[in-house]
Design a protein around this motif. Structure first.
Motif, PDB file in Angstrom:
ATOM      1  N   LYS A 166       0.803  -1.219   0.000  1.00  0.00           N
ATOM      2  CA  LYS A 166       0.000   0.000   0.000  1.00  0.00           C
ATOM      3  C   LYS A 166       0.837   1.270   0.000  1.00  0.00           C
ATOM      4  CE  LYS A 166      -3.567   2.412   2.733  1.00  0.00           C
ATOM      5  NZ  LYS A 166      -4.412   2.690   1.560  1.00  0.00           N
ATOM      6  N   THR A 167       1.912   1.290   0.805  1.00  0.00           N
ATOM      7  CA  THR A 167       2.674   2.523   1.000  1.00  0.00           C
ATOM      8  C   THR A 167       4.113   2.358   0.533  1.00  0.00           C
ATOM      9  OG1 THR A 167       1.326   2.981   2.965  1.00  0.00           O
ATOM     10  CG2 THR A 167       3.327   4.280   2.684  1.00  0.00           C
ATOM     11  N   ILE A 168       4.585   3.320  -0.255  1.00  0.00           N
ATOM     12  CA  ILE A 168       5.981   3.329  -0.684  1.00  0.00           C
ATOM     13  C   ILE A 168       6.607   4.669  -0.348  1.00  0.00           C
ATOM     14  CG2 ILE A 168       5.645   1.637  -2.520  1.00  0.00           C
ATOM     15  CD1 ILE A 168       5.732   3.992  -4.526  1.00  0.00           C
ATOM     16  N   LEU A 169       7.891   4.628  -0.099  1.00  0.00           N
ATOM     17  CA  LEU A 169       8.682   5.827   0.162  1.00  0.00           C
ATOM     18  C   LEU A 169       9.807   5.838  -0.860  1.00  0.00           C
ATOM     19  CD1 LEU A 169      10.072   6.834   3.683  1.00  0.00           C
ATOM     20  CD2 LEU A 169      11.301   7.254   1.576  1.00  0.00           C
ATOM     21  N   VAL A 170       9.900   6.898  -1.651  1.00  0.00           N
ATOM     22  CA  VAL A 170      10.919   6.955  -2.696  1.00  0.00           C
ATOM     23  C   VAL A 170      11.807   8.171  -2.475  1.00  0.00           C
ATOM     24  CG1 VAL A 170      11.377   7.098  -5.171  1.00  0.00           C
ATOM     25  CG2 VAL A 170       9.431   5.753  -4.343  1.00  0.00           C
ATOM     26  N   THR A 171      13.111   7.922  -2.417  1.00  0.00           N
ATOM     27  CA  THR A 171      14.116   8.964  -2.228  1.00  0.00           C
ATOM     28  C   THR A 171      15.047   8.996  -3.431  1.00  0.00           C
ATOM     29  OG1 THR A 171      14.112   8.577   0.168  1.00  0.00           O
ATOM     30  CG2 THR A 171      15.977   9.796  -0.738  1.00  0.00           C
ATOM     31  N   ASP A 172      15.262  10.175  -3.982  1.00  0.00           N
ATOM     32  CA  ASP A 172      16.312  10.361  -4.980  1.00  0.00           C
ATOM     33  C   ASP A 172      17.599  10.648  -4.212  1.00  0.00           C
ATOM     34  OD1 ASP A 172      18.136  11.272  -6.848  1.00  0.00           O
ATOM     35  OD2 ASP A 172      16.668  12.419  -7.996  1.00  0.00           O
ATOM     36  N   ILE A 173      18.487   9.666  -4.173  1.00  0.00           N
ATOM     37  CA  ILE A 173      19.697   9.773  -3.351  1.00  0.00           C
ATOM     38  C   ILE A 173      20.521  11.001  -3.719  1.00  0.00           C
ATOM     39  CG2 ILE A 173      21.903   8.657  -2.825  1.00  0.00           C
ATOM     40  CD1 ILE A 173      20.445   5.954  -3.195  1.00  0.00           C
ATOM     41  N   ASN A 183      12.801  15.669  -6.793  1.00  0.00           N
ATOM     42  CA  ASN A 183      12.678  15.167  -8.162  1.00  0.00           C
ATOM     43  C   ASN A 183      11.190  15.077  -8.508  1.00  0.00           C
ATOM     44  OD1 ASN A 183      12.773  13.795 -10.609  1.00  0.00           O
ATOM     45  ND2 ASN A 183      14.546  12.576  -9.990  1.00  0.00           N
ATOM     46  N   ILE A 184      10.616  16.207  -8.855  1.00  0.00           N
ATOM     47  CA  ILE A 184       9.178  16.295  -9.102  1.00  0.00           C
ATOM     48  C   ILE A 184       8.766  15.390 -10.262  1.00  0.00           C
ATOM     49  CG2 ILE A 184       7.302  17.825  -9.779  1.00  0.00           C
ATOM     50  CD1 ILE A 184       8.257  18.281  -6.938  1.00  0.00           C
ATOM     51  N   ASP A 185       9.554  15.368 -11.319  1.00  0.00           N
ATOM     52  CA  ASP A 185       9.198  14.552 -12.490  1.00  0.00           C
ATOM     53  C   ASP A 185       9.122  13.073 -12.126  1.00  0.00           C
ATOM     54  OD1 ASP A 185       9.044  16.769 -14.106  1.00  0.00           O
ATOM     55  OD2 ASP A 185      11.086  16.578 -14.880  1.00  0.00           O
ATOM     56  N   LEU A 186      10.041  12.610 -11.282  1.00  0.00           N
ATOM     57  CA  LEU A 186      10.024  11.214 -10.857  1.00  0.00           C
ATOM     58  C   LEU A 186       8.754  10.912 -10.077  1.00  0.00           C
ATOM     59  CD1 LEU A 186      11.318   8.421 -10.345  1.00  0.00           C
ATOM     60  CD2 LEU A 186      12.462   9.437  -8.353  1.00  0.00           C
ATOM     61  N   ASP A 198       0.214   4.551  -2.116  1.00  0.00           N
ATOM     62  CA  ASP A 198       0.386   5.797  -1.365  1.00  0.00           C
ATOM     63  C   ASP A 198       1.869   6.160  -1.383  1.00  0.00           C
ATOM     64  OD1 ASP A 198      -2.306   5.884  -0.759  1.00  0.00           O
ATOM     65  OD2 ASP A 198      -2.060   4.984   1.228  1.00  0.00           O
ATOM     66  N   LEU A 199       2.201   7.264  -2.033  1.00  0.00           N
ATOM     67  CA  LEU A 199       3.591   7.674  -2.186  1.00  0.00           C
ATOM     68  C   LEU A 199       3.992   8.678  -1.121  1.00  0.00           C
ATOM     69  CD1 LEU A 199       6.307   7.942  -3.763  1.00  0.00           C
ATOM     70  CD2 LEU A 199       5.177   9.762  -5.104  1.00  0.00           C
ATOM     71  N   ILE A 200       5.105   8.387  -0.436  1.00  0.00           N
ATOM     72  CA  ILE A 200       5.759   9.333   0.458  1.00  0.00           C
ATOM     73  C   ILE A 200       7.047   9.770  -0.232  1.00  0.00           C
ATOM     74  CG2 ILE A 200       6.795   9.721   2.720  1.00  0.00           C
ATOM     75  CD1 ILE A 200       5.011   7.483   3.799  1.00  0.00           C
ATOM     76  N   THR A 201       7.231  11.079  -0.374  1.00  0.00           N
ATOM     77  CA  THR A 201       8.420  11.601  -1.046  1.00  0.00           C
ATOM     78  C   THR A 201       9.506  11.915  -0.026  1.00  0.00           C
ATOM     79  OG1 THR A 201       7.792  13.946  -0.922  1.00  0.00           O
ATOM     80  CG2 THR A 201       6.883  12.650  -2.754  1.00  0.00           C
ATOM     81  N   GLY A 221       2.513  11.646   1.565  1.00  0.00           N
ATOM     82  CA  GLY A 221       3.329  12.308   2.571  1.00  0.00           C
ATOM     83  C   GLY A 221       4.568  12.931   1.975  1.00  0.00           C
ATOM     84  N   VAL A 222       5.133  13.889   2.716  1.00  0.00           N
ATOM     85  CA  VAL A 222       6.373  14.569   2.331  1.00  0.00           C
ATOM     86  C   VAL A 222       7.319  14.522   3.519  1.00  0.00           C
ATOM     87  CG1 VAL A 222       7.425  16.769   1.670  1.00  0.00           C
ATOM     88  CG2 VAL A 222       5.181  16.121   0.732  1.00  0.00           C
TER      89      VAL A 222
END
Length: 241
Positions: A166-173, A183-186, A198-201, A221-222
């Motif tokens: 359900k929930t993922i957290l993605v970080t542009d290292i 990384n708005i485009d990502l 559900d994306l957490i940036t 989430g942010v």
């Protein structure tokens, strides 16, 4: 939803630049005091990373994290070094709301899918920390960002579709700790391709304009870390903007 973040090493709060353990900044305020200040500022959730665990592959700050969960007044999601179901269950039974699974989500997805089925989709967040390759695609890294991945983010996420994630957290290292913008485009691409998640940036926030730009996407989430430590703006302003 703003998720203020603290990263823990040796029992204290630290920040790394682009995930580099050799580029570490230590902060003197005790982690529990930081957490309580965020609760007083209006936060509901907090993101806590056991960097010792992420680096060494075994949890090291569990007792401190449980103290934060019990005494801060915040809902806590936490990860770093989680390698066994028993570790996750200890955290969840001790008051943590959500366990964050990083490296194993990439290297052993079958195990993580089993964990999701065991503890429930609301209690697990898969964290995918990516480097942008020369081909422009995001590639998740592992072991505290020290090992580069060979599969793209899209391959990894496709493999989790239909599993209850359900929930993922993605970080542009490359943007983490730099405070130059996210990384708005990502994030747009993730939300378009995977609308059920559900994306957490995470990574890159340095100004309130950056926060507003992310909020305009309407992610789940942010995460904000270094910018709050360095007092670029207040948590109250980030929540309100």
């Amino acid at each position: 939803m703003i998720y203020p973040a603290i990263d823990l090493m040796d029992g204290g709060c630290v920040r790394l630049l682009k995930g580099d353990f050799n580029k570490r900044t230590d902060y003197t305020v005790p982690p529990l005091d930081v957490a309580k200040s965020y609760a007083a500022a209006g936060a509901e959730w907090m993101h806590v990373v056991d960097l010792d665990g992420a680096k060494d592959g075994k949890t090291a700050q569990t007792d401190l994290i449980l103290d934060v969960a019990a005494e801060s007044g915040l809902k806590v999601q936490t990860g770093g070094g989680l390698r066994e179901l028993a570790q996750i269950q200890r955290l969840l039974q001790g008051g943590v709301e959500r366990a964050v699974i990083g490296s194993l989500a990439v290297t052993n997805p079958q195990m993580v899918k089993f964990w999701i089925s065991e503890v429930g989709q609301e209690r697990v967040c898969v964290a995918l920390d990516v480097n942008i390759g020369e081909d422009g695609d995001p590639y998740p890294a592992t072991r505290g960002w020290t090992e580069a991945g060979e599969r793209t983010l899209w391959h990894v996420l496709d493999d989790y579709m239909g599993t209850g994630l359900k929930t993922i957290l993605v970080t542009d290292i490359g943007r983490d700790g730099v405070e130059g913008g996210s990384n708005i485009d990502l994030y747009k691409q993730i939300m378009t391709n995977y609308p059920t998640l559900d994306l957490i940036t995470s990574g890159g926030v340095g100004t309130l304009d950056h926060v507003a730009e992310l909020k305009a996407l309407n992610p789940h989430g942010v995460i904000i870390g270094k910018a709050l430590y360095e007092e670029r703006f207040t948590l109250e302003d980030a929540i309100a903007c």
